[in-house]
Design a protein around this motif. Structure first.
Motif, PDB file in Angstrom:
ATOM      1  N   SER A  21     -10.590  71.729 -15.349  1.00  0.00           N
ATOM      2  CA  SER A  21      -9.890  71.716 -14.201  1.00  0.00           C
ATOM      3  C   SER A  21      -8.306  71.770 -14.999  1.00  0.00           C
ATOM      4  O   SER A  21      -7.140  72.292 -14.188  1.00  0.00           O
ATOM      5  N   SER A  22      -8.189  71.541 -16.169  1.00  0.00           N
ATOM      6  CA  SER A  22      -7.015  71.635 -16.968  1.00  0.00           C
ATOM      7  C   SER A  22      -6.559  73.005 -17.274  1.00  0.00           C
ATOM      8  O   SER A  22      -5.573  73.380 -17.702  1.00  0.00           O
ATOM      9  N   CYS A  23      -7.475  74.004 -17.314  1.00  0.00           N
ATOM     10  CA  CYS A  23      -7.215  75.500 -17.597  1.00  0.00           C
ATOM     11  C   CYS A  23      -6.378  75.910 -16.313  1.00  0.00           C
ATOM     12  O   CYS A  23      -6.195  75.939 -15.287  1.00  0.00           O
ATOM     13  N   ASP A  24      -5.190  76.670 -17.015  1.00  0.00           N
ATOM     14  CA  ASP A  24      -3.923  77.093 -16.463  1.00  0.00           C
ATOM     15  C   ASP A  24      -4.443  78.620 -16.080  1.00  0.00           C
ATOM     16  O   ASP A  24      -4.105  79.419 -16.756  1.00  0.00           O
ATOM     17  N   LYS A  25      -4.601  78.763 -14.752  1.00  0.00           N
ATOM     18  CA  LYS A  25      -4.957  80.078 -14.131  1.00  0.00           C
ATOM     19  C   LYS A  25      -3.845  81.113 -14.272  1.00  0.00           C
ATOM     20  O   LYS A  25      -3.840  82.130 -14.023  1.00  0.00           O
ATOM     21  N   ASN A  26      -2.785  80.369 -14.146  1.00  0.00           N
ATOM     22  CA  ASN A  26      -1.270  80.902 -13.922  1.00  0.00           C
ATOM     23  C   ASN A  26      -0.721  81.510 -15.334  1.00  0.00           C
ATOM     24  O   ASN A  26       0.341  82.458 -14.988  1.00  0.00           O
ATOM     25  N   VAL A  27      -1.239  81.355 -16.389  1.00  0.00           N
ATOM     26  CA  VAL A  27      -0.731  81.771 -17.444  1.00  0.00           C
ATOM     27  C   VAL A  27      -0.994  83.375 -17.515  1.00  0.00           C
ATOM     28  O   VAL A  27      -2.036  84.023 -17.806  1.00  0.00           O
ATOM     29  N   VAL A  28       0.050  84.069 -18.022  1.00  0.00           N
ATOM     30  CA  VAL A  28       0.137  85.467 -18.337  1.00  0.00           C
ATOM     31  C   VAL A  28      -0.094  85.908 -19.815  1.00  0.00           C
ATOM     32  O   VAL A  28      -0.682  86.714 -20.200  1.00  0.00           O
ATOM     33  N   PHE A  29       0.728  84.977 -20.405  1.00  0.00           N
ATOM     34  CA  PHE A  29       0.781  85.088 -21.954  1.00  0.00           C
ATOM     35  C   PHE A  29       1.276  83.782 -22.541  1.00  0.00           C
ATOM     36  O   PHE A  29       1.942  83.144 -22.050  1.00  0.00           O
ATOM     37  N   ASP A  30       0.712  83.541 -23.756  1.00  0.00           N
ATOM     38  CA  ASP A  30       0.943  82.237 -24.206  1.00  0.00           C
ATOM     39  C   ASP A  30       0.879  82.402 -25.772  1.00  0.00           C
ATOM     40  O   ASP A  30      -0.474  82.552 -26.173  1.00  0.00           O
TER      41      ASP A  30
END
Length: 162
Positions: A21-30
């Motif tokens: 649940s802590s996985c961030d689906k909104n991340v495009v680049f990191d």
């Protein structure tokens, strides 16, 4: 014995649920660039190449700084160049505040390493799609600075306003 085993299984399942649940689906680049142990020379550049898929989507662009507790300053000035797919360039100067006025390191930390996330551009829409290049150089007065471990760039899809 059966109760201990079932509690272990329940604990493991809860841990898996929390991690997923802590996985961030909104991340495009990191991504991070590691700074050499000898210091970050003002001529050295951290380069990030980011594919932007939508010119309609709003994004949050964040700078990540990981510094050691022996970093001698409370802030870090960065010069950020953004080059669009068509070659248009924009340059900004960003003051990354790493410690408060009492010298306490901000952000999160473990051991002697601290992490601060600095908002660079919030809710920005890129003018065109394609590969953008972000170039980051240190803008401190010293030619070489010690105590910076990583510089990172994170781009997230911004939440839609309700």
């Amino acid at each position: 014995m059966g109760k201990i085993k079932s509690n272990s299984i329940i604990g493991a399942l809860l841990l898996i649920i929390i991690v997923l649940s802590s996985c961030d689906k909104n991340v495009v680049f990191d991504q991070y660039v590691t700074i050499p142990d000898g210091g970050w020379n003002m001529d050295s550049m951290a380069v990030f190449k980011v594919d932007i898929q939508s010119s309609e989507q709003a994004y949050n662009v964040l700078l990540n700084v990981r510094n050691y507790s022996n970093y001698p300053n409370s802030n870090l000035w960065l010069f950020v160049d953004v080059i669009s797919p068509s070659g248009k360039a924009m340059q900004d100067k960003v003051d990354c505040v790493l410690a408060d006025e009492t010298g306490r390191w901000l952000g999160s930390g473990w051991g002697s390493l601290y992490h601060v996330q600095v908002p660079y551009q919030i809710g920005v829409k890129f003018a065109e799609t394609g590969q953008y290049t972000f170039r980051v150089v240190q803008g401190m007065r010293d030619e070489d600075i010690k105590g910076i471990h990583n510089i990172g760039l994170r781009i997230e899809e911004a939440e839609a306003l309700k």
